[in-house]
Design a protein around this motif. Structure first.
Motif, short mmCIF file in Angstrom:
data_model
loop_
_atom_site.label_atom_id
_atom_site.label_comp_id
_atom_site.label_asym_id
_atom_site.label_seq_id
_atom_site.Cartn_x
_atom_site.Cartn_y
_atom_site.Cartn_z
N PRO A 230 1.42 -0.87 0.63
CA PRO A 230 -0.29 -0.24 0.07
C PRO A 230 0.79 1.29 -0.20
O PRO A 230 1.82 1.23 0.68
N GLU A 231 0.17 2.65 -0.56
CA GLU A 231 1.34 3.57 -0.60
C GLU A 231 0.70 4.14 0.81
O GLU A 231 2.32 4.64 0.93
N ASP A 232 0.38 3.69 1.97
CA ASP A 232 1.00 4.16 3.35
C ASP A 232 1.79 3.53 3.48
O ASP A 232 2.34 3.50 4.83
N GLY A 233 2.21 2.21 2.99
CA GLY A 233 3.21 1.18 4.19
C GLY A 233 2.35 -0.10 4.53
O GLY A 233 3.54 -0.45 5.62
N GLU A 234 1.68 0.67 5.50
CA GLU A 234 0.44 -0.33 6.79
C GLU A 234 0.38 -1.70 5.44
O GLU A 234 -1.03 -0.87 5.36
N VAL A 235 0.75 -2.32 5.60
CA VAL A 235 0.24 -3.41 5.50
C VAL A 235 -0.96 -4.53 6.35
O VAL A 235 -1.05 -3.96 7.52
N ASP A 236 -2.33 -4.65 5.53
CA ASP A 236 -3.51 -5.31 6.53
C ASP A 236 -2.84 -6.26 7.51
O ASP A 236 -2.63 -7.38 6.72
N TRP A 237 -3.48 -6.37 8.10
CA TRP A 237 -2.75 -7.59 9.46
C TRP A 237 -2.98 -8.40 9.20
O TRP A 237 -2.01 -9.34 9.48
N ARG A 238 -3.89 -8.52 8.99
CA ARG A 238 -4.61 -10.00 8.68
C ARG A 238 -3.88 -10.51 7.35
O ARG A 238 -3.68 -11.97 6.98
N LEU A 239 -3.79 -9.74 6.48
CA LEU A 239 -2.52 -10.13 4.75
C LEU A 239 -1.26 -10.70 5.69
O LEU A 239 -0.59 -11.36 5.10
N GLN A 240 -0.77 -9.95 6.35
CA GLN A 240 0.76 -11.10 6.66
C GLN A 240 0.05 -12.07 8.17
O GLN A 240 0.89 -12.64 8.06
N LEU A 241 -0.94 -12.26 8.41
CA LEU A 241 -1.34 -13.34 9.24
C LEU A 241 -1.02 -14.59 7.89
O LEU A 241 -1.06 -15.95 8.17
N LEU A 242 -2.01 -13.95 6.82
CA LEU A 242 -2.52 -15.11 5.65
C LEU A 242 -0.89 -15.65 5.24
O LEU A 242 -0.59 -17.01 4.94
N GLN A 243 -0.30 -14.82 5.25
CA GLN A 243 1.32 -14.83 4.68
C GLN A 243 1.80 -16.00 5.51
O GLN A 243 2.67 -16.90 5.05
N GLU A 244 1.95 -16.09 7.26
CA GLU A 244 2.86 -16.56 7.67
C GLU A 244 2.28 -17.94 7.92
O GLU A 244 3.18 -19.15 8.19
N CYS A 245 0.84 -17.91 7.16
CA CYS A 245 0.04 -19.37 7.29
C CYS A 245 0.42 -20.03 5.81
O CYS A 245 -0.56 -21.00 6.10
N GLU A 246 0.85 -19.50 4.58
CA GLU A 246 0.99 -20.25 3.65
C GLU A 246 0.97 -21.89 3.28
O GLU A 246 0.37 -22.04 2.51
N ASP A 247 2.19 -22.00 4.01
CA ASP A 247 2.78 -23.38 3.96
C ASP A 247 1.95 -24.42 4.98
O ASP A 247 1.71 -25.01 5.17
N ASP A 248 1.01 -23.86 6.15
CA ASP A 248 -0.29 -24.98 6.75
C ASP A 248 -1.96 -24.67 6.27
O ASP A 248 -2.87 -23.42 7.17
N PRO A 249 -2.27 -25.46 4.88
CA PRO A 249 -3.56 -25.00 4.64
C PRO A 249 -4.47 -25.27 6.57
O PRO A 249 -4.72 -25.18 6.95
N GLY A 250 -5.71 -23.86 6.48
CA GLY A 250 -6.14 -24.15 6.99
C GLY A 250 -6.25 -23.42 8.83
O GLY A 250 -6.75 -22.96 9.20
#
Length: 398
Positions: A230-250
């Protein structure tokens, strides 16, 4: 009465070539593009989408939506039962009128926010959504704005996907639909679309379907904005959580519920289906066709369809006491009788029966989903009333 009916028929004939709102018509929704009315096209009740031409909405853009409907519905004389039916189009100097199927029960977001959608109904409706999107992809059309507001429910209780205003087209049977422009609603838009680089719109549609399923089952959006840069540099924390869980479905869905201190009742197969669609990397994301084979959806094939009355009961915002001296309900009148009464009301010739007039709209309960919706960047319409749908049921049955 006979003369009045003749006047109604003459008005119907004229309205096909020169659109105007029918007497006592109801506004189903409105936005920056124009207004959607209840209307009549060639004697059939329908929804008329009047699009006003402006610098932002040009004739070319509107005709692109018309061509998308035609490509989806008129190839080989077939159409998907889960894509809203397109009846016709009238072009005027300052506006366009698109005549579409009237879906009496409103949109899916209204159903979710007013009464919730249980697992059995979610399976049925989401399975139909995947079939609608898969059918469009097979015809070479990517929707690019799939959201609960654009998923309507017909009187039969079946789903209808609508609003192809942002659709992109490619050749029928193509495996990809490459786009380079941004399209969609913030809460439903895939990460790759925000990058403004080329992306496969078929796969971004799959992401949007995943957001719809998540919202149906949890009554909250998974993301406010899935923009990785994003332009303001603040990535949605829920998207960051999804990135952390990419290899663990569910794991994403479970951890998100834990962060919000909410109980998660979604079955394991449902968790896998959601995360297969909400995969950040498009190349690893499930396609709509693959998602339709999920074990979570198999039970929907054998489950009994939800009767229309049950869906109506879920969507009613207030119960209305029955009229004591009511000998015939409005839904038992013929279409000519309903139109005639509407015509008389507009002319002031007769005070219509009380059961024809929808009651005042009560204040809606503001749920978490509605609060999120106000900040989602959505161009959504006002929700049609159940009472309006009931009033037009007899016409729609013609």
């Amino acid at each position: 009465v006979r003369d009045g009916k003749t006047q109604v028929r003459e008005w119907l004939d004229k309205s096909v070539m020169n659109f105007r709102a029918p007497p006592s018509s109801y506004v189903l929704g409105e936005g920056g593009y124009g207004v959607v009315y209840t209307a009549v096209f060639e004697g059939h009740a329908c929804a008329a989408k009047e699009i006003k031409i402006s610098e932002r909405v040009t004739h070319t853009k509107v005709l692109r939506e018309v061509r998308a409907y035609e490509q989806v519905q008129k190839v080989d004389g077939e159409r998907s039962p889960y894509v809203v039916e397109f009846f016709g189009h009238v072009q005027q100097e300052a506006s366009h009128i698109l005549y579409l199927e009237l879906c009496e029960l409103g949109d899916l977001l209204n159903l979710v926010t007013e009464g919730g959608v249980d697992v059995r109904l979610s399976r049925k409706l989401f399975g139909q959504l995947l079939r609608a999107v898969g059918y469009m992809h097979g015809r070479g059309v990517a929707h690019r704005d799939i959201k609960l507001e654009n998923v309507l429910v017909a009187g039969s209780g079946d789903l209808r996907l609508c609003d192809l205003g942002l659709a992109a087209r490619t050749r029928a049977g193509g495996r990809q639909c490459i786009c380079t422009d941004f399209a969609g609603t913030h809460s439903y838009t895939a990460p790759e679309v925000w990058a403004a680089a080329s992306y496969d719109a078929f796969l971004s549609d799959a992401w949007s379907c995943g957001v719809c399923l998540f919202t149906m089952l949890t009554t909250m959006f998974p993301f406010a904005k899935a923009d990785p840069s994003p332009e303001d540099g603040e990535v949605d924390w829920r998207l960051q959580l999804l990135q952390e869980c990419e290899d663990d479905p569910g794991a994403f869905v479970l951890k998100l519920h834990a962060e919000l201190r909410r109980e998660c009742t979604i079955a394991e197969s449902g968790l896998h289906l959601i995360t297969s669609l909400l995969t950040i990397c498009p190349e690893r994301r499930a396609t709509v066709a693959t998602a339709a084979l999920s074990p979570w959806l198999i039970e929907a094939e054998t489950e009994h369809s939800w009767p229309r009355d049950e869906l109506l009961a879920k969507m009613e915002m207030s119960a209305q006491p029955p009229t004591a001296d009511r000998s015939r309900s409005s839904t038992s009148w013929s279409s000519e009788e309903v139109l005639f009464r509407s015509f008389q009301q507009a002319c002031g010739a007769e005070t219509p029966p009380a059961e024809l007039l929808p009651p005042p709209r009560p204040d809606c309960i503001v749920l978490e989903l509605r609060r999120q919706r106000a900040h989602s960047g959505s161009r959504s319409l006002r929700r049609p009333r159940v009472e309006v749908a009931e009033w037009f049921l007899d016409i729609a049955s013609c």
